[in-house]
Design an enzyme around this catalytic site. Structure first.
Site, PDB file in Angstrom:
ATOM      1  N   SER A  95      78.020  37.843  33.482  1.00  0.00           N
ATOM      2  CA  SER A  95      76.578  37.665  33.647  1.00  0.00           C
ATOM      3  C   SER A  95      75.876  38.979  33.954  1.00  0.00           C
ATOM      4  O   SER A  95      74.665  39.026  34.113  1.00  0.00           O
ATOM      5  CB  SER A  95      76.303  36.665  34.785  1.00  0.00           C
ATOM      6  OG  SER A  95      76.839  37.143  36.005  1.00  0.00           O
TER       7      SER A  95
ATOM      8  N   ASN B 247      78.428  33.165  46.403  1.00  0.00           N
ATOM      9  CA  ASN B 247      77.568  31.971  46.361  1.00  0.00           C
ATOM     10  C   ASN B 247      76.327  32.124  47.237  1.00  0.00           C
ATOM     11  O   ASN B 247      75.217  31.785  46.820  1.00  0.00           O
ATOM     12  CB  ASN B 247      78.360  30.731  46.791  1.00  0.00           C
ATOM     13  CG  ASN B 247      79.528  30.457  45.860  1.00  0.00           C
ATOM     14  OD1 ASN B 247      79.679  31.121  44.829  1.00  0.00           O
ATOM     15  ND2 ASN B 247      80.360  29.488  46.216  1.00  0.00           N
TER      16      ASN B 247
ATOM     17  N   THR C  88      32.633  17.890  25.014  1.00  0.00           N
ATOM     18  CA  THR C  88      33.729  16.963  25.287  1.00  0.00           C
ATOM     19  C   THR C  88      34.204  16.518  23.911  1.00  0.00           C
ATOM     20  O   THR C  88      33.396  16.482  22.973  1.00  0.00           O
ATOM     21  CB  THR C  88      33.276  15.731  26.104  1.00  0.00           C
ATOM     22  OG1 THR C  88      32.314  15.008  25.327  1.00  0.00           O
ATOM     23  CG2 THR C  88      32.629  16.127  27.433  1.00  0.00           C
TER      24      THR C  88
ATOM     25  N   SER D 218      45.093  42.084   9.231  1.00  0.00           N
ATOM     26  CA  SER D 218      46.001  41.424   8.301  1.00  0.00           C
ATOM     27  C   SER D 218      46.541  42.463   7.335  1.00  0.00           C
ATOM     28  O   SER D 218      45.841  43.406   6.970  1.00  0.00           O
ATOM     29  CB  SER D 218      45.246  40.334   7.540  1.00  0.00           C
ATOM     30  OG  SER D 218      45.878  40.080   6.296  1.00  0.00           O
TER      31      SER D 218
ATOM     32  N   LYS E 261      40.101  41.064   7.861  1.00  0.00           N
ATOM     33  CA  LYS E 261      40.485  40.176   8.947  1.00  0.00           C
ATOM     34  C   LYS E 261      40.519  40.841  10.322  1.00  0.00           C
ATOM     35  O   LYS E 261      40.897  41.990  10.473  1.00  0.00           O
ATOM     36  CB  LYS E 261      41.883  39.592   8.681  1.00  0.00           C
ATOM     37  CG  LYS E 261      41.885  38.540   7.599  1.00  0.00           C
ATOM     38  CD  LYS E 261      41.338  37.216   8.085  1.00  0.00           C
ATOM     39  CE  LYS E 261      42.359  36.565   8.924  1.00  0.00           C
ATOM     40  NZ  LYS E 261      42.580  35.194   8.823  1.00  0.00           N
TER      41      LYS E 261
ATOM     42  N   ASN F 257      42.045  39.285  13.821  1.00  0.00           N
ATOM     43  CA  ASN F 257      42.726  38.071  14.287  1.00  0.00           C
ATOM     44  C   ASN F 257      42.898  38.034  15.807  1.00  0.00           C
ATOM     45  O   ASN F 257      43.112  39.067  16.430  1.00  0.00           O
ATOM     46  CB  ASN F 257      44.098  37.960  13.618  1.00  0.00           C
ATOM     47  CG  ASN F 257      43.987  37.627  12.135  1.00  0.00           C
ATOM     48  OD1 ASN F 257      43.056  36.936  11.722  1.00  0.00           O
ATOM     49  ND2 ASN F 257      44.908  38.135  11.347  1.00  0.00           N
TER      50      ASN F 257
ATOM     51  N   TYR G  92      78.135  24.763  45.317  1.00  0.00           N
ATOM     52  CA  TYR G  92      78.006  25.711  44.216  1.00  0.00           C
ATOM     53  C   TYR G  92      78.854  25.252  43.033  1.00  0.00           C
ATOM     54  O   TYR G  92      79.996  24.816  43.195  1.00  0.00           O
ATOM     55  CB  TYR G  92      78.449  27.132  44.631  1.00  0.00           C
ATOM     56  CG  TYR G  92      78.308  28.114  43.475  1.00  0.00           C
ATOM     57  CD1 TYR G  92      77.087  28.716  43.216  1.00  0.00           C
ATOM     58  CD2 TYR G  92      79.377  28.367  42.614  1.00  0.00           C
ATOM     59  CE1 TYR G  92      76.932  29.574  42.125  1.00  0.00           C
ATOM     60  CE2 TYR G  92      79.228  29.211  41.527  1.00  0.00           C
ATOM     61  CZ  TYR G  92      78.004  29.814  41.287  1.00  0.00           C
ATOM     62  OH  TYR G  92      77.852  30.641  40.211  1.00  0.00           O
TER      63      TYR G  92
ATOM     64  N   LYS H  46      69.493  31.895  35.955  1.00  0.00           N
ATOM     65  CA  LYS H  46      68.820  33.198  35.973  1.00  0.00           C
ATOM     66  C   LYS H  46      68.025  33.537  34.717  1.00  0.00           C
ATOM     67  O   LYS H  46      66.891  34.024  34.815  1.00  0.00           O
ATOM     68  CB  LYS H  46      69.840  34.297  36.278  1.00  0.00           C
ATOM     69  CG  LYS H  46      70.026  34.418  37.802  1.00  0.00           C
ATOM     70  CD  LYS H  46      71.206  35.251  38.191  1.00  0.00           C
ATOM     71  CE  LYS H  46      72.509  34.518  38.047  1.00  0.00           C
ATOM     72  NZ  LYS H  46      72.602  33.267  38.833  1.00  0.00           N
TER      73      LYS H  46
HETATM   74  N1  ARG Z   1      77.354  35.107  38.688  1.00  0.00           N
HETATM   75  C1  ARG Z   1      77.378  34.013  39.583  1.00  0.00           C
HETATM   76  C2  ARG Z   1      76.081  33.205  39.467  1.00  0.00           C
HETATM   77  O1  ARG Z   1      75.185  33.710  38.934  1.00  0.00           O
HETATM   78  C3  ARG Z   1      77.494  34.509  40.979  1.00  0.00           C
HETATM   79  C4  ARG Z   1      78.168  33.529  41.874  1.00  0.00           C
HETATM   80  C5  ARG Z   1      79.575  33.372  41.420  1.00  0.00           C
HETATM   81  N2  ARG Z   1      80.289  32.525  42.309  1.00  0.00           N
HETATM   82  C6  ARG Z   1      81.470  32.064  41.992  1.00  0.00           C
HETATM   83  N3  ARG Z   1      82.050  31.280  42.863  1.00  0.00           N
HETATM   84  N4  ARG Z   1      82.032  32.310  40.843  1.00  0.00           N
HETATM   85  O2  ARG Z   1      76.002  32.088  39.897  1.00  0.00           O
END
Ligand code: ARG
Length: 465
Positions: free
Chosen positions: A22, A109, A154, A276, A282, A284, A316, A324
């Site tokens: 992530s 977490n 209206t 355009s 045009k 726009n 969790y 996110k």
């Molecule tokens: N990347 C994880 C999230 O966004 C962070 C928390 C990860 N926790 C875990 N127990 N793997 O939620």
């Protein structure tokens, strides 16, 4: 550089790594993760788990890491699973084994829940500042056009004349409620999850209340399980963002109409309109259209998170990582759209003559005529009927109200004596709607003064003063 290798014999499959990573989107939480890490280090030292010297070295390394991140010297790597892993690597590079002490008593977490709250509380203030700029642009135009008559609609049909400023301020009220909603949201978001650990709190003598204070929260989470499982603050933010999107979309739609050949109420500034590639003539309203269009993704982001959250057991679950991208996208989208719409509104030129000329079109003064008869003691039901007949008469003879002769008026109804012409004026119709909340220019100016005061308060809140 995984944070969890100890009990595993083999490494993770590539497919798992790719699915799991992530850091490509959560890296923007790095400054907030570092803030939380500093607070955590201080709490560990107060608990006797870091010596004064260790604390100083940890804080020094966190500060240096922060600087290196900002300077782009320290970057996350593909191998870093997430922002927490990347930053722990940076800490270990600076401190060696001492860097490993900071993980005591916390979990990703409670860290991620804290980081996301910190990020959002910060960015909500920026969003409010951008909303204030849009409100200010609308109020600037409203001030200039408190007196400008416009066709009030209206069903997108001419209904009654209004002050164009009144119509512009109607949008300010919507954005002002959006800001209220974000400020109210902020009170609920001001609860700090750090100290909740994975889910059950910590056996170490930490001080969650002190951490909460240091990070600018009002309080620490009273339930560690709720603290790591809860994403209400994200969902609520996405709802507030969706409604801002809906308000931008409705304003955008009006601007698209106003700028059209059929309306010609406004002329957009060149800086906020597009051309355009094929039609040289045009101009726009792309800003307004994108404002309208982006509401789709804002609503989509809310639906995405609600669907992710639905049915999750406590506490969790990795599903929560999916919170996110919708949140970041809503923040980015709002920060992209709001300045463009504010600029469009601030620079548009209002075609006062066109507005005033079309204000009485469509027999928009019919209600004024009926209400005049009511003031003469005629039941509204009867007055409504008589004015309706007058409209038909006008349509058949292709005339407007003020083109009718005394004779024609009297023929339609004995109630239509020549003095009814007194109410057949647009400025008169505006001025007559002078009760609180009405479109009379004097009331519009009072409304504007009250809004300005309100918006000043909103600006102060956003800037933390
Ligand atoms: N990347 C994880 C999230 O966004 C962070 C928390 C990860 N926790 C875990 N127990 N793997 O939620």
């Amino acid at each position: 550089m995984r944070l969890w290798g100890g009990r595993f014999e083999g490494g993770p499959a590539d497919a798992l790594t790719r699915l799991s990573v992530s850091v490509q989107f959560d890296w923007r939480l790095a400054p907030y993760d570092l803030l939380a890490s500093r607070a955590h280090a201080r709490v560990l030292s107060r608990a006797g788990l870091l010596t004064d010297d260790e604390l100083a070295r940890v804080i020094g390394a966190l500060d240096d890491l922060d600087r290196a991140c900002k300077a782009g010297e320290f970057r996350p790597m593909v191998a870093d699973e997430d922002v927490h892993t990347a930053l722990e690597r940076g800490l270990l590079e600076r401190l060696g084994t001492l860097g490993g002490k900071l993980r005591a008593g916390r979990s990703r977490n409670d860290q991620i829940a804290t980081d996301l709250r910190l990020y959002l509380r910060d960015h909500v203030r920026t969003i409010v500042s951008r909303l204030v700029e849009l409100e200010t642009a609308l109020m600037g135009q409203a001030e200039e056009h408190a007196e400008t008559a416009a066709p009030g609609m209206t069903h997108l049909q001419h209904a009654q004349p209004v002050s164009f400023g009144h119509q512009l301020l109607s949008h300010v009220h919507a954005f002002s409620r959006d800001i209220d909603r974000l400020r109210d949201w902020d009170r609920r978001a001001a609860v700090c999850p750090l100290g909740s650990g994975a889910l059950a709190g910590s056996s170490l003598p930490l001080d969650p209340q002190a951490v909460a204070r240091e990070l600018g929260f009002d309080s620490a989470a009273p339930n560690s399980m709720d603290a790591v499982a809860d994403r209400d603050f994200a969902a609520e933010f996405l709802f507030a963002g969706s409604l801002i999107g809906v308000h931008l979309s409705r304003l955008g739609e009006e601007i698209v109409l106003w700028a059209s050949q059929e309306f010609r109420w406004i002329e957009m500034d060149d800086a906020y309109s597009t051309g355009s590639s094929i039609m040289p003539q045009k101009k726009n309203p792309d800003v307004a259209e994108l404002a309208r269009g982006k509401s789709g993704r804002l609503i989509g982001n809310l639906m995405s998170l609600l669907t992710t959250l639905k049915g999750l057991p406590q506490t969790y679950n990795r599903d929560l990582q999916e919170d996110k991208e919708p949140v970041f996208d809503t923040v980015d989208t709002l920060l992209l759209v709001l300045p463009a719409v504010a600029g469009l509104v601030a620079t548009m030129r209002v075609n006062t003559a066109k507005l005033a000329a079309s204000a009485p079109d469509g027999f928009a003064l019919a209600t004024d005529l009926a209400e005049l008869l009511v003031r003469k003691g005629i039941p509204f039901r009867e007055a409504h009927e008589a004015v309706g007949h007058l409209v038909v008469w006008c349509q058949v003879s292709d005339k407007t109200f003020d083109e009718l002769t005394d004779d024609e008026l009297a023929k339609v109804s004995p109630h239509f004596t020549p003095d009814v012409r007194d109410v057949l004026s647009v400025p008169g119709a505006l001025a007559a709607r002078k009760a609180y909340g009405g479109t009379a220019p004097d009331r519009v100016r009072e409304q504007l003064a009250a809004l300005r005061e309100q918006v000043d308060g909103q600006a102060a809140w956003a800037s933390g003063s």
